[in-house]
Design a protein around this motif. Sequence first.
Motif, PDB file in Angstrom:
ATOM      1  N   ALA A  49     -35.606  34.435  -2.205  1.00  0.00           N
ATOM      2  CA  ALA A  49     -34.941  35.660  -2.668  1.00  0.00           C
ATOM      3  C   ALA A  49     -33.949  36.168  -1.634  1.00  0.00           C
ATOM      4  O   ALA A  49     -32.858  36.646  -1.988  1.00  0.00           O
ATOM      5  N   VAL A  50     -34.299  36.069  -0.355  1.00  0.00           N
ATOM      6  CA  VAL A  50     -33.378  36.496   0.714  1.00  0.00           C
ATOM      7  C   VAL A  50     -32.119  35.633   0.702  1.00  0.00           C
ATOM      8  O   VAL A  50     -30.991  36.145   0.791  1.00  0.00           O
ATOM      9  N   LEU A  51     -32.298  34.311   0.604  1.00  0.00           N
ATOM     10  CA  LEU A  51     -31.143  33.409   0.558  1.00  0.00           C
ATOM     11  C   LEU A  51     -30.303  33.668  -0.684  1.00  0.00           C
ATOM     12  O   LEU A  51     -29.066  33.704  -0.618  1.00  0.00           O
ATOM     13  N   ALA A  52     -30.964  33.882  -1.819  1.00  0.00           N
ATOM     14  CA  ALA A  52     -30.232  34.174  -3.049  1.00  0.00           C
ATOM     15  C   ALA A  52     -29.439  35.472  -2.912  1.00  0.00           C
ATOM     16  O   ALA A  52     -28.291  35.567  -3.379  1.00  0.00           O
ATOM     17  N   LEU A  53     -30.033  36.478  -2.276  1.00  0.00           N
ATOM     18  CA  LEU A  53     -29.352  37.754  -2.095  1.00  0.00           C
ATOM     19  C   LEU A  53     -28.121  37.598  -1.207  1.00  0.00           C
ATOM     20  O   LEU A  53     -27.032  38.098  -1.538  1.00  0.00           O
ATOM     21  N   CYS A  54     -28.266  36.904  -0.082  1.00  0.00           N
ATOM     22  CA  CYS A  54     -27.128  36.727   0.828  1.00  0.00           C
ATOM     23  C   CYS A  54     -26.016  35.923   0.164  1.00  0.00           C
ATOM     24  O   CYS A  54     -24.829  36.259   0.291  1.00  0.00           O
ATOM     25  N   ASP A  55     -26.393  34.868  -0.541  1.00  0.00           N
ATOM     26  CA  ASP A  55     -25.390  34.080  -1.256  1.00  0.00           C
ATOM     27  C   ASP A  55     -24.794  34.882  -2.409  1.00  0.00           C
ATOM     28  O   ASP A  55     -23.590  34.798  -2.688  1.00  0.00           O
ATOM     29  N   GLY A  56     -25.626  35.689  -3.054  1.00  0.00           N
ATOM     30  CA  GLY A  56     -25.139  36.521  -4.148  1.00  0.00           C
ATOM     31  C   GLY A  56     -24.087  37.516  -3.697  1.00  0.00           C
ATOM     32  O   GLY A  56     -23.155  37.837  -4.445  1.00  0.00           O
ATOM     33  N   LEU A  57     -24.197  38.004  -2.463  1.00  0.00           N
ATOM     34  CA  LEU A  57     -23.202  38.935  -1.947  1.00  0.00           C
ATOM     35  C   LEU A  57     -21.851  38.248  -1.750  1.00  0.00           C
ATOM     36  O   LEU A  57     -20.795  38.881  -1.861  1.00  0.00           O
ATOM     37  N   VAL A  58     -21.867  36.935  -1.453  1.00  0.00           N
ATOM     38  CA  VAL A  58     -20.611  36.167  -1.384  1.00  0.00           C
ATOM     39  C   VAL A  58     -19.972  36.122  -2.763  1.00  0.00           C
ATOM     40  O   VAL A  58     -18.768  36.380  -2.925  1.00  0.00           O
ATOM     41  N   TRP A  59     -20.784  35.805  -3.765  1.00  0.00           N
ATOM     42  CA  TRP A  59     -20.290  35.808  -5.146  1.00  0.00           C
ATOM     43  C   TRP A  59     -19.758  37.186  -5.529  1.00  0.00           C
ATOM     44  O   TRP A  59     -18.736  37.308  -6.214  1.00  0.00           O
ATOM     45  N   ALA A  60     -20.459  38.234  -5.107  1.00  0.00           N
ATOM     46  CA  ALA A  60     -20.080  39.592  -5.486  1.00  0.00           C
ATOM     47  C   ALA A  60     -18.701  39.958  -4.959  1.00  0.00           C
ATOM     48  O   ALA A  60     -17.863  40.507  -5.682  1.00  0.00           O
ATOM     49  N   GLU A  61     -18.442  39.658  -3.679  1.00  0.00           N
ATOM     50  CA  GLU A  61     -17.145  40.024  -3.104  1.00  0.00           C
ATOM     51  C   GLU A  61     -16.017  39.204  -3.718  1.00  0.00           C
ATOM     52  O   GLU A  61     -14.965  39.759  -4.082  1.00  0.00           O
ATOM     53  N   LEU A  62     -16.213  37.902  -3.859  1.00  0.00           N
ATOM     54  CA  LEU A  62     -15.176  37.076  -4.472  1.00  0.00           C
ATOM     55  C   LEU A  62     -14.971  37.455  -5.936  1.00  0.00           C
ATOM     56  O   LEU A  62     -13.843  37.473  -6.437  1.00  0.00           O
ATOM     57  N   GLY A  63     -16.075  37.773  -6.628  1.00  0.00           N
ATOM     58  CA  GLY A  63     -15.974  38.157  -8.037  1.00  0.00           C
ATOM     59  C   GLY A  63     -15.238  39.465  -8.242  1.00  0.00           C
ATOM     60  O   GLY A  63     -14.556  39.655  -9.250  1.00  0.00           O
ATOM     61  N   SER A  64     -15.364  40.399  -7.281  1.00  0.00           N
ATOM     62  CA  SER A  64     -14.646  41.666  -7.408  1.00  0.00           C
ATOM     63  C   SER A  64     -13.161  41.501  -7.108  1.00  0.00           C
ATOM     64  O   SER A  64     -12.321  42.241  -7.625  1.00  0.00           O
ATOM     65  N   LEU A  65     -12.804  40.516  -6.282  1.00  0.00           N
ATOM     66  CA  LEU A  65     -11.409  40.275  -5.934  1.00  0.00           C
ATOM     67  C   LEU A  65     -10.696  39.458  -6.997  1.00  0.00           C
ATOM     68  O   LEU A  65      -9.571  39.768  -7.395  1.00  0.00           O
ATOM     69  N   PHE A  66     -11.360  38.409  -7.478  1.00  0.00           N
ATOM     70  CA  PHE A  66     -10.795  37.553  -8.531  1.00  0.00           C
ATOM     71  C   PHE A  66     -11.620  37.774  -9.791  1.00  0.00           C
ATOM     72  O   PHE A  66     -12.514  36.995 -10.099  1.00  0.00           O
ATOM     73  N   ALA A  67     -11.328  38.843 -10.495  1.00  0.00           N
ATOM     74  CA  ALA A  67     -12.176  39.286 -11.604  1.00  0.00           C
ATOM     75  C   ALA A  67     -11.819  38.560 -12.895  1.00  0.00           C
ATOM     76  O   ALA A  67     -11.679  39.160 -13.955  1.00  0.00           O
ATOM     77  N   GLY A  68     -11.660  37.248 -12.803  1.00  0.00           N
ATOM     78  CA  GLY A  68     -11.448  36.424 -13.987  1.00  0.00           C
ATOM     79  C   GLY A  68     -12.664  35.562 -14.227  1.00  0.00           C
ATOM     80  O   GLY A  68     -13.683  35.682 -13.539  1.00  0.00           O
TER      81      GLY A  68
END
Length: 475
Positions: A49-68
């Motif tokens: 869960a910790v690894l998923a959370l840290c990796d998920g935050l990478v997805w979150a930032e990129l997803g907010s920048l490239f919102a396609g």
Amino acid sequence: MGLVRGVGLRGAVAINVISMIGIGPLITIPLVLGALHGPLSLAGWLLGAVLALCDGLVWAELGSLFAGSGGTYGYLREVFGRYSWGRMLAFLFVWQTVFVAPLNQATGYIGFANYAGYLFPRLNGSVFAIGKLTVSGIELLAIAVGALTLVALYRRITSVSSFGIFLGVASVVTLLLVIVSAYVHFSPASALSLPPQDSFWNGLRAGLGQALIIAMYDYLGYNQSSCIGGEVRDPARTIPRSILISIGLVAALYVSMQLGVLGAIPWQTILPAADGSLPPLAQHVGSVIVERAFGTGAALAVTILILVTAFASVYGNLLGYSRVPFAAACDGVFLRPFARIHEKHRFPSVSLVALGLLSLPFCLLNLQDIINWLTTGIVLIQSIAQIVALAVVRARGVRAPYRMWAFPLPALIALAGWLYVFASAGNVAIAFGVATLLAGLCVYLVRAVLAGDWPFGRASSEETRTAAEVAKDPD
């Protein structure tokens, strides 16, 4: 007209949870216990869960920048240049998907067949000879389910029912029923006692890598709201929140289920054999737990629900997977045959059939090997490449609408975690991940030579500008 941004926070969370919970956690419990014995198995789920959370935050930032829409495919193209490095990396991501998708499908087919063995006990231990090949009844059923899934999808999209909501409800309800059943005759002493020969640190050191591989296989899916970013309302807020909520919710379910199993049955009875095969009890542990708590009738009902969930999951996954190489081929990024559409029914026929058929021989492998191969297939070109992409975006000074907490610490944890997972997968799985990636690179370079594409063709300076650079300096 563009895509409609019709997915709010609740819808985004539901999509993530549906993608994370399928039959996976119900078939991987014995594998986690094989790596980390007894209560140590809880560490696998918690650290996952910790690894998923840290990796998920990478997805979150990129997803907010490239919102396609498109997830990794879009991020790599935009960050590294649509007509230069980004084009090649996007090709390699789709190439790896052609291998990863069938592996993931095979796990679902095997899980379906294992639980069908509870309803039809004669499948367990049955063997069939097909020419010089010997196939077990479970393996044969898994292949048959894969073929049936392909046939069911080989039709016009308007006649393909949407299983999304049903799958989500069925998955969560099934997991909750197993969890409740596990605590009916729960023994805290059995759940929390380490075997005499095991110690905490030695046990973790010996099996944490394999346990994390399995846990991450079960957690994957928290990124789906990022992949459909073009249809999410207020993505800068919705995508990060949906990732955090879904990981927290699913982690609570997984840990509760694992603890319940430890206290409901002797966990030693469901350990994998030395060759990786699962004993009959381990093949349908969820059904057995329900049977011990509420009787055979309830177990039969839950098993049917598990089978429905499993089939709906592989059905929906193959539908979605088949559109990835198709979309890339239509963009001119991937192999042209994958852009072919069925003349009458108007669906991506080559992409669907290719992924569907590739999944069938993988059903002959044991589940642990498939998960290891699956992991090495996504780590290098998706997980690690995305972390590097985020570092590049930050280095360029581009400010995303959502910014990761305490950057770069979560990104570094995710990077270290994925590298550790990759190294723990075993030599054969590592060779598979590297070999398929190198094969994809060769195919890309040959294709680039023939087409005069990058790096053998020359793109204009405007073409090589990345979307991140354009966002920083639109003029």
